[in-house]
Write an enzyme that holds these catalytic residues in place. Structure first.
Site, PDB file in Angstrom:
ATOM      1  N   ASN A 125       4.316   9.976  -7.718  1.00  0.00           N
ATOM      2  CA  ASN A 125       4.122   9.333  -6.416  1.00  0.00           C
ATOM      3  C   ASN A 125       4.849   7.991  -6.392  1.00  0.00           C
ATOM      4  O   ASN A 125       4.929   7.318  -7.403  1.00  0.00           O
ATOM      5  CB  ASN A 125       2.629   9.117  -6.182  1.00  0.00           C
ATOM      6  N   GLU A 160      -0.201  17.086  -8.491  1.00  0.00           N
ATOM      7  CA  GLU A 160      -1.516  16.463  -8.393  1.00  0.00           C
ATOM      8  C   GLU A 160      -2.556  17.535  -8.104  1.00  0.00           C
ATOM      9  O   GLU A 160      -2.310  18.430  -7.290  1.00  0.00           O
ATOM     10  CB  GLU A 160      -1.563  15.487  -7.206  1.00  0.00           C
ATOM     11  N   HIS A 203       6.429  11.678   0.997  1.00  0.00           N
ATOM     12  CA  HIS A 203       7.167  10.712   0.175  1.00  0.00           C
ATOM     13  C   HIS A 203       8.630  10.586   0.595  1.00  0.00           C
ATOM     14  O   HIS A 203       9.522  10.892  -0.189  1.00  0.00           O
ATOM     15  CB  HIS A 203       7.133  11.134  -1.301  1.00  0.00           C
TER      16      HIS A 203
HETATM   17  P1  FDA Z   1       5.699   2.059   4.735  1.00  0.00           P
HETATM   18  O1  FDA Z   1       5.924   3.369   5.402  1.00  0.00           O
HETATM   19  O2  FDA Z   1       4.498   1.913   3.892  1.00  0.00           O
HETATM   20  O3  FDA Z   1       5.634   0.893   5.830  1.00  0.00           O
HETATM   21  C1  FDA Z   1       6.553   0.788   6.869  1.00  0.00           C
HETATM   22  C2  FDA Z   1       5.884   0.079   8.041  1.00  0.00           C
HETATM   23  O4  FDA Z   1       6.874  -0.272   8.998  1.00  0.00           O
HETATM   24  C3  FDA Z   1       4.854   0.925   8.776  1.00  0.00           C
HETATM   25  O5  FDA Z   1       3.657   0.205   8.897  1.00  0.00           O
HETATM   26  C4  FDA Z   1       5.503   1.199  10.136  1.00  0.00           C
HETATM   27  O6  FDA Z   1       4.561   1.326  11.180  1.00  0.00           O
HETATM   28  C5  FDA Z   1       6.402   0.000  10.305  1.00  0.00           C
HETATM   29  N1  FDA Z   1       7.582   0.247  11.139  1.00  0.00           N
HETATM   30  C6  FDA Z   1       8.419   1.302  11.086  1.00  0.00           C
HETATM   31  N2  FDA Z   1       9.425   1.167  11.979  1.00  0.00           N
HETATM   32  C7  FDA Z   1       9.224  -0.007  12.604  1.00  0.00           C
HETATM   33  C8  FDA Z   1       9.925  -0.702  13.638  1.00  0.00           C
HETATM   34  N3  FDA Z   1      11.068  -0.230  14.163  1.00  0.00           N
HETATM   35  N4  FDA Z   1       9.419  -1.882  14.086  1.00  0.00           N
HETATM   36  C9  FDA Z   1       8.272  -2.384  13.546  1.00  0.00           C
HETATM   37  N5  FDA Z   1       7.573  -1.767  12.564  1.00  0.00           N
HETATM   38  C10 FDA Z   1       8.045  -0.591  12.096  1.00  0.00           C
HETATM   39  N6  FDA Z   1       2.396   7.341  -2.425  1.00  0.00           N
HETATM   40  C11 FDA Z   1       1.856   7.117  -3.650  1.00  0.00           C
HETATM   41  O7  FDA Z   1       2.463   6.440  -4.479  1.00  0.00           O
HETATM   42  N7  FDA Z   1       0.628   7.640  -3.946  1.00  0.00           N
HETATM   43  C12 FDA Z   1      -0.072   8.423  -3.067  1.00  0.00           C
HETATM   44  O8  FDA Z   1      -1.204   8.845  -3.354  1.00  0.00           O
HETATM   45  C13 FDA Z   1       0.522   8.691  -1.796  1.00  0.00           C
HETATM   46  N8  FDA Z   1      -0.089   9.516  -0.885  1.00  0.00           N
HETATM   47  C14 FDA Z   1       0.424   9.630   0.408  1.00  0.00           C
HETATM   48  C15 FDA Z   1      -0.285  10.348   1.366  1.00  0.00           C
HETATM   49  C16 FDA Z   1       0.176  10.384   2.682  1.00  0.00           C
HETATM   50  C17 FDA Z   1      -0.575  11.174   3.709  1.00  0.00           C
HETATM   51  C18 FDA Z   1       1.355   9.682   3.030  1.00  0.00           C
HETATM   52  C19 FDA Z   1       1.874   9.695   4.436  1.00  0.00           C
HETATM   53  C20 FDA Z   1       2.061   8.982   2.065  1.00  0.00           C
HETATM   54  C21 FDA Z   1       1.608   8.956   0.750  1.00  0.00           C
HETATM   55  N9  FDA Z   1       2.292   8.234  -0.227  1.00  0.00           N
HETATM   56  C22 FDA Z   1       1.749   8.084  -1.491  1.00  0.00           C
HETATM   57  C23 FDA Z   1       3.598   7.597   0.057  1.00  0.00           C
HETATM   58  C24 FDA Z   1       3.526   6.084   0.269  1.00  0.00           C
HETATM   59  O9  FDA Z   1       2.481   5.759   1.157  1.00  0.00           O
HETATM   60  C25 FDA Z   1       4.881   5.611   0.814  1.00  0.00           C
HETATM   61  O10 FDA Z   1       5.866   5.939  -0.140  1.00  0.00           O
HETATM   62  C26 FDA Z   1       4.913   4.112   1.073  1.00  0.00           C
HETATM   63  O11 FDA Z   1       3.951   3.747   2.028  1.00  0.00           O
HETATM   64  C27 FDA Z   1       6.293   3.647   1.540  1.00  0.00           C
HETATM   65  O12 FDA Z   1       6.315   2.244   1.539  1.00  0.00           O
HETATM   66  P2  FDA Z   1       7.351   1.422   2.395  1.00  0.00           P
HETATM   67  O13 FDA Z   1       7.130  -0.015   2.091  1.00  0.00           O
HETATM   68  O14 FDA Z   1       8.703   1.984   2.165  1.00  0.00           O
HETATM   69  O15 FDA Z   1       7.025   1.719   3.930  1.00  0.00           O
END
Ligand code: FDA
Length: 501
Positions: free
Chosen positions: A480, A357, A442
């Site tokens: 992504n 990107e 990721h």
């Molecule tokens: P996700 O991580 O979204 O959600 C999990 C949730 O569960 C969180 O809200 C967390 O707080 C909660 N949780 C965890 N443990 C828990 C517990 N024990 N009890 C209660 N709650 C709990 N991807 C993409 O496609 N394009 C992009 O541009 C980007 N850019 C990017 C930038 C940055 C800085 C990050 C950190 C990530 C990205 N990503 C991305 C990745 C993308 O955001 C990521 O792959 C997804 O959010 C993952 O989705 P999930 O549903 O797996 O979990």
């Protein structure tokens, strides 16, 4: 409430959890969601630094920026070699920089999970690559039904190309395009969930600026269609979904009628203020790749879910993430106004195993830097294991594994540097590092589909226990991940509702 019995409990409010909640609610089922982070829609704007905004600018992280840290930990840690991380007060902030022995894993915290902090880049992998991404999943169904459904519900859109060609805030992308094309690489636009009409208005100065005011990594006050504006808004509108925030699941074990789930309520300093037990008929693990893996690894090792199979915790990958910046010549400025939302990439996947990107470095001054986040085709996979002496889950990631990703990214950037007569920046990542190779945005895998679960995320060994997030993904995505996470969740929940409920 403590002692309650619920039909369905969803752990986490990211992509997987939001899809599950919406579809279950539409099927008439009451859904209880548990989220360890905050409901950011209830926070008032800040006073002082960041005055008037709910979220911190990337240039000015405050307490709201980080999950329970006392010092910021920015992916770009230095500027002109000067360290830029600063002390902050400990708070249940939006970005978790979770540190394992070999890698820092960045994740979003709060209602909306990763959608709160990510760049919104919404990429559907090329169809010819799908068989290597999810080998056990029917590609026709995904590309005919579930990818289109995910894209529509997430609000994915494209930048207007005529506007792109002149917008001040995308000069950095145009420089990225010029350099990529002069070296013979395939440069492409990347779709995003940011509202592109709003983006144009930000550039025109007719609305409050967000992407053009350095907001992204620590949240976004306007413009980005994160999950609370899409799937979660729809789910709440059914009247059948309730979300408990600042509640963290710590244990799951079997009980009459399903599962007994232990939940700690925390305050905004991270202290536990109450512990509750809930009985749930069905449990959907959607705590993200790291969260779901940690939970199930702990449950297996501590004998609370002893029938989980030996695949739980295995197959974790970083999607091959590395970051790099090139130092341009003085006649190639990238612009002092840069949109935080990337809109383009360089695709060298087939030839070199890298998709990069073109990303901003939005610091408000001319930097002459071209930044990139590369996704690479690395085969290295780590494992989560329970550490009984610390009471924590460890990850076996090896720092040396990133060299493979660097080598793959270099198939693009060594060539561009040679062609342009430019060099890598060494002042941004600490020491004289050319590559940011200590992190991933990721995280993928850990409860891999068809290994730790069946082909629809039903966790092996337990009826009514599901994984429905990034933990299911066996391989790097080649781009992504969130569109694929969402589409797979749409596919799996449809099957589960039809057959299990
Ligand atoms: P996700 O991580 O979204 O959600 C999990 C949730 O569960 C969180 O809200 C967390 O707080 C909660 N949780 C965890 N443990 C828990 C517990 N024990 N009890 C209660 N709650 C709990 N991807 C993409 O496609 N394009 C992009 O541009 C980007 N850019 C990017 C930038 C940055 C800085 C990050 C950190 C990530 C990205 N990503 C991305 C990745 C993308 O955001 C990521 O792959 C997804 O959010 C993952 O989705 P999930 O549903 O797996 O979990």
């Amino acid at each position: 409430a403590n002692g309650a019995t619920v039909p369905v409990l969803v752990i986490g409010t990211g992509y997987g959890g939001s899809v599950a909640a919406l579809r279950l609610a539409q099927a008439g089922i009451n859904v209880e969601m548990v989220e360890m982070g905050l409901d950011w829609s209830t926070l008032p704007p800040m006073t002082g630094v960041g005055e008037g905004n709910v979220f911190c600018r990337s240039s000015q992280p405050g307490a709201r920026a980080y999950w329970l840290r006392t010092k910021s930990k920015a992916p770009v840690s230095n500027f002109f070699s000067f360290p830029i991380d600063s002390e902050i007060s400990k708070f249940t902030g939006i970005l978790d920089a979770e540190e394992f022995a070999g890698i820092t894993v960045y994740q979003g915290r709060g209602v909306g999970g990763g959608s709160l902090v990510n760049g919104g880049m919404a990429v559907t992998p090329k169809r010819e690559r799908f068989a290597s991404i999810l080998p056990s999943v029917n590609a026709d169904e995904m590309y005919n039904t579930y990818y289109p459904r995910a894209n529509a519900n997430l609000g994915v859109g494209n930048i207007r190309q005529a506007w792109f060609d002149t917008a001040e805030c995308y000069q950095y992308s145009r420089v990225g395009r010029k350099h990529a094309q002069r070296s013979g690489f395939n440069w492409t636009f990347v779709p995003d969930v940011y509202d592109w009409n709003y983006m144009e208005a930000e550039q025109a100065g007719t609305v409050k600026r967000s992407a053009l005011d350095t907001q992204v990594l620590y949240g976004n006050d306007a413009g980005k269609k994160s999950l609370p504006k899409t799937y979660i808004a729809q789910a709440l509108a059914t009247g059948k979904v309730n979300i408990s925030t600042l509640h963290r699941v710590t244990n799951i074990t079997t009980a009459t009628g399903g599962y007994r789930v232990t939940i700690e309520e925390i305050n905004t300093s991270g202290d536990v203020v109450a512990t509750k037990n809930v009985t749930a008929g069905k449990v959907f693990c959607a705590a993200g790749s790291v969260g779901t893996s940690k939970l199930l690894v702990k449950m297996k090792a501590t004998g609370q879910l002893p029938n989980l199979n030996g695949e739980v915790g295995k197959g974790w990958g970083d999607n091959g993430n590395v970051m790099v910046a090139r130092a341009n010549h003085l006649w190639d400025p990238t612009g002092k106004l840069q949109s935080t939302i990337p809109c383009s990439g360089i695709d060298n996947w087939e030839a070199g195993g890298a998709f990069a990107e073109v990303t901003p470095l939005p610091v408000g001054i001319e930097t002459y830097a071209s930044m990139y986040l590369a996704v690479t085709n690395t085969q290295y996979r780590a494992q989560f294991t329970w550490n009984a002496s610390t009471g924590k889950v460890d990850l076996s990631w090896q720092t040396a594994w990133k060299q493979d990703s660097i080598n793959k990214a270099k198939t693009i950037f060594d060539k561009i540097n040679q062609k342009e007569g430019t060099i890598y920046r060494t002042d941004l990542f600490g020491g004289s590092k050319q590559w940011q190779d200590g992190l991933t945005y990721h995280p993928l895998g850990g409860v891999v589909i068809d290994k730790a679960t069946d082909n629809y995320g039903r966790v092996a060994g337990y009826t009514g226990l599901y994984a429905i997030d990034a933990s299911l993904l066996p391989n790097g995505i080649s781009c992504n991940p969130f569109v694929t996470i969402t589409a797979l969740a749409e596919r799996n929940i449809e099957k589960i509702i039809a057959t299990d409920l």
